[in-house]
Design a protein around this motif. Structure first.
Motif, short mmCIF file in Angstrom:
data_model
loop_
_atom_site.label_atom_id
_atom_site.label_comp_id
_atom_site.label_asym_id
_atom_site.label_seq_id
_atom_site.Cartn_x
_atom_site.Cartn_y
_atom_site.Cartn_z
N VAL A 61 0.83 -1.20 0.00
CA VAL A 61 0.00 0.00 0.00
C VAL A 61 0.87 1.26 0.00
N ASP A 62 1.93 1.26 0.79
CA ASP A 62 2.82 2.42 0.85
C ASP A 62 3.50 2.67 -0.49
N PHE A 63 3.96 1.60 -1.14
CA PHE A 63 4.63 1.76 -2.43
C PHE A 63 3.68 2.25 -3.50
N SER A 64 2.44 1.74 -3.50
CA SER A 64 1.49 2.10 -4.56
C SER A 64 0.98 3.53 -4.42
N GLY A 65 0.89 4.05 -3.21
CA GLY A 65 0.38 5.40 -3.00
C GLY A 65 -1.11 5.55 -3.22
N VAL A 66 -1.88 4.45 -3.13
CA VAL A 66 -3.33 4.53 -3.35
C VAL A 66 -4.10 4.23 -2.06
N GLU A 67 -3.49 4.51 -0.92
CA GLU A 67 -4.11 4.17 0.36
C GLU A 67 -5.49 4.79 0.51
N ARG A 68 -5.64 6.01 0.02
CA ARG A 68 -6.92 6.71 0.16
C ARG A 68 -8.06 5.99 -0.56
N PHE A 69 -7.72 5.24 -1.63
CA PHE A 69 -8.75 4.59 -2.45
C PHE A 69 -8.70 3.06 -2.31
N LEU A 70 -8.13 2.59 -1.22
CA LEU A 70 -7.90 1.16 -1.06
C LEU A 70 -9.21 0.36 -1.00
N ASP A 71 -10.26 0.96 -0.48
CA ASP A 71 -11.54 0.26 -0.37
C ASP A 71 -12.53 0.67 -1.46
N THR A 72 -11.99 1.21 -2.55
CA THR A 72 -12.79 1.57 -3.73
C THR A 72 -12.62 0.49 -4.79
N PRO A 73 -13.70 0.06 -5.47
CA PRO A 73 -13.54 -0.92 -6.56
C PRO A 73 -12.54 -0.42 -7.60
N LYS A 113 -12.36 -0.77 -10.65
CA LYS A 113 -12.90 -0.32 -11.94
C LYS A 113 -13.02 1.21 -11.98
N ARG A 114 -12.97 1.85 -10.79
CA ARG A 114 -13.04 3.31 -10.75
C ARG A 114 -11.65 3.95 -10.70
N TYR A 115 -10.60 3.15 -10.73
CA TYR A 115 -9.23 3.68 -10.70
C TYR A 115 -8.87 4.25 -12.08
N SER A 116 -8.00 5.24 -12.08
CA SER A 116 -7.40 5.69 -13.34
C SER A 116 -6.38 4.65 -13.78
N SER A 117 -5.91 4.73 -15.03
CA SER A 117 -4.92 3.77 -15.52
C SER A 117 -3.63 3.86 -14.72
N GLY A 118 -3.26 5.08 -14.29
CA GLY A 118 -2.06 5.25 -13.48
C GLY A 118 -2.18 4.58 -12.13
N ALA A 175 4.96 2.34 -18.84
CA ALA A 175 4.95 3.64 -19.52
C ALA A 175 3.69 4.44 -19.17
N VAL A 176 2.65 3.77 -18.65
CA VAL A 176 1.43 4.48 -18.26
C VAL A 176 1.68 5.36 -17.05
N GLY A 177 2.55 4.94 -16.17
CA GLY A 177 2.81 5.71 -14.95
C GLY A 177 3.58 6.99 -15.22
N ASP A 178 3.59 7.89 -14.22
CA ASP A 178 4.36 9.12 -14.40
C ASP A 178 5.85 8.83 -14.22
#
Length: 426
Positions: free
Chosen positions: A150-162, A164-169, A194-197
């Protein structure tokens, strides 16, 4: 010590149909086809369908032989269509080879395209546990790594979101974090990074170096960014038209030179229609890169030189709403698109053959492998050129720099553009 991956005479064959796909048929063609089919069934209700289908064998891979040892970091290098992604799909058991065999000794984690292995309806948290279970890990092992992922991905805020609602990044961030931290013996990475920043790409390269050099895990890395291949890999395998043309044991630089040599000659900087692309509103004939004097370019392209991009096409039915452009990209990251309509607002194509060209200025590009692809659109129809075709209108531009810096900026080589600005210094 036995190799962790060994391939013997690997080949993958696909059967290609040259009949016009049903989704591309016009309404009157669909009605005619339905009528003919109904008449055949009325006349011969018990006879099988004997309609002739034009089929062709296409070998995406043929005759691959290699051995990869534990801890190797291997760059799979080649032009678009050379078979890189097909090879990774065989290694990850998504598809099986048509001939030959592969031996894998260890758990495999793959990141081949955005969302691979994720269930869109599940949350990020649930997908972490799902992927871990697929890799054969216990809940206790996954829980031990959970906070790091979770720390590496940086998506902790959206961890309990499906997801399918994530951006490609966000998708790629979480997918890479899962693949890298759940301790597979073999990690397969395609151009999806290459999708990531840029910051996340550097973070991923650093992580891959750590897990390979420090933990002895094996990595197969597909990328058109030769600087990323240089920094990560200790070995390269070069593919051309599905064939293995070079295996650079402990010499990735030689493989990169071979790749630049094959991709940079004049024949590869010119795309020509082989007859597979045809549309009454826009049929591309050629896409070519020329030097400053508008001559075919040589083996090496330098960022300090200007280039001309020439587009030739024909139309059978001129439509004033037609829009076409040429897009410059690195991997799947678009940098800019050039169209005559951007400068000449009232430009319109004429019936028959058309020719246009634009100039790429010097001191704009960086040391990268760029892609130019031609696109065309009509508002009432949509996209006219599909990249999924056998011979899409695109070419690759491997660019190098003549000038050598007396220092090494931290992320100089990972920058996609490097324009030379005019400075006034007091």
């Amino acid at each position: 010590m036995p190799a962790i991956i060994s391939a013997e005479n690997i080949g993958k064959c696909y059967i290609i149909s040259h009949n016009k796909p049903r989704e591309e048929l016009r309404f009157n063609e669909l009605l005619s086809e339905w009528g003919r089919s109904a008449c055949r069934r009325l006349r011969h209700p018990l006879s099988p369908n004997t309609e002739k289908v034009d089929l062709e064998e296409f070998w995406a891979l043929r005759g691959l032989d290699f051995r990869i040892n534990r801890g190797d970091r291997v760059g799979i290098i080649g032009r678009n269509g050379s078979g890189k992604s097909t090879l990774l799909k065989i290694l990850s058991r998504i598809t099986s080879p048509s001939e030959g065999r592969i031996n894998l000794r260890g758990r495999v984690a793959s990141l081949l395209e955005v969302g691979t292995g994720f269930h869109p309806e599940l949350t990020g948290r649930e997908n972490i546990y799902l992927n871990g279970a697929i890799l054969g890990m216990t809940q206790q092992e996954i829980r031990k790594k959970f906070d790091e992922i979770v720390d590496f991905s940086g998506v902790e805020r959206f961890l309990d979101t499906p997801v399918k609602r994530y951006s490609s990044g966000m998708y790629v961030r979480l997918a890479f974090a899962v693949a890298a931290h759940l301790e597979p013996e073999i990690l397969l990475i395609d151009e999806v990074l290459a999708v990531g920043d840029m910051e996340f790409q550097k973070k991923c390269l650093g992580k891959m170096q750590d897990i390979s050099r420090g933990e002895g895990r094996t990595i197969l890395f597909v990328s058109h960014n030769m600087n990323a291949v240089r920094s990560l890999c200790n070995r390269g395998i070069v593919l051309e038209k599905g064939r293995q043309v070079m295996d650079g044991n402990d010499n990735v630089e030689a493989c990169i030179e071979r790749y630049f040599g094959s991709a940079g000659h004049a024949g590869q900087c010119c795309w020509e229609n082989d007859g597979t692309l045809s549309n009454p509103y826009f049929t591309p004939l050629s896409l070519q890169v020329l030097d400053a004097e508008k001559r075919p370019i040589g083996n090496t392209l330098y960022a300090e030189d200007p280039y001309w991009v020439e587009i030739r096409f024909k139309v059978e039915e001129a439509n004033p709403s037609l829009y076409f452009d040429v897009q410059l990209s690195v991997g799947e990251t678009p940098l800019f698109a050039a169209s005559p309509r951007m400068v000449h607002e009232h430009y319109a194509v004429h019936k028959g053959e058309n020719r246009v060209e634009f100039r790429i200025p010097p001191d704009l590009l960086n040391t990268q492998n760029y892609r130019l692809n031609l696109r065309a659109f009509l508002p009432q129809i949509g996209e006219l050129l599909q990249r999924r075709t056998k011979n899409p209108p695109e070419i690759e531009l491997p660019i190098e720099l003549r000038r050598k810096y007396s220092f090494t900026p931290g992320n100089q080589e990972s920058q996609y553009l490097q324009p030379e600005f005019q400075w006034n210094i007091d």
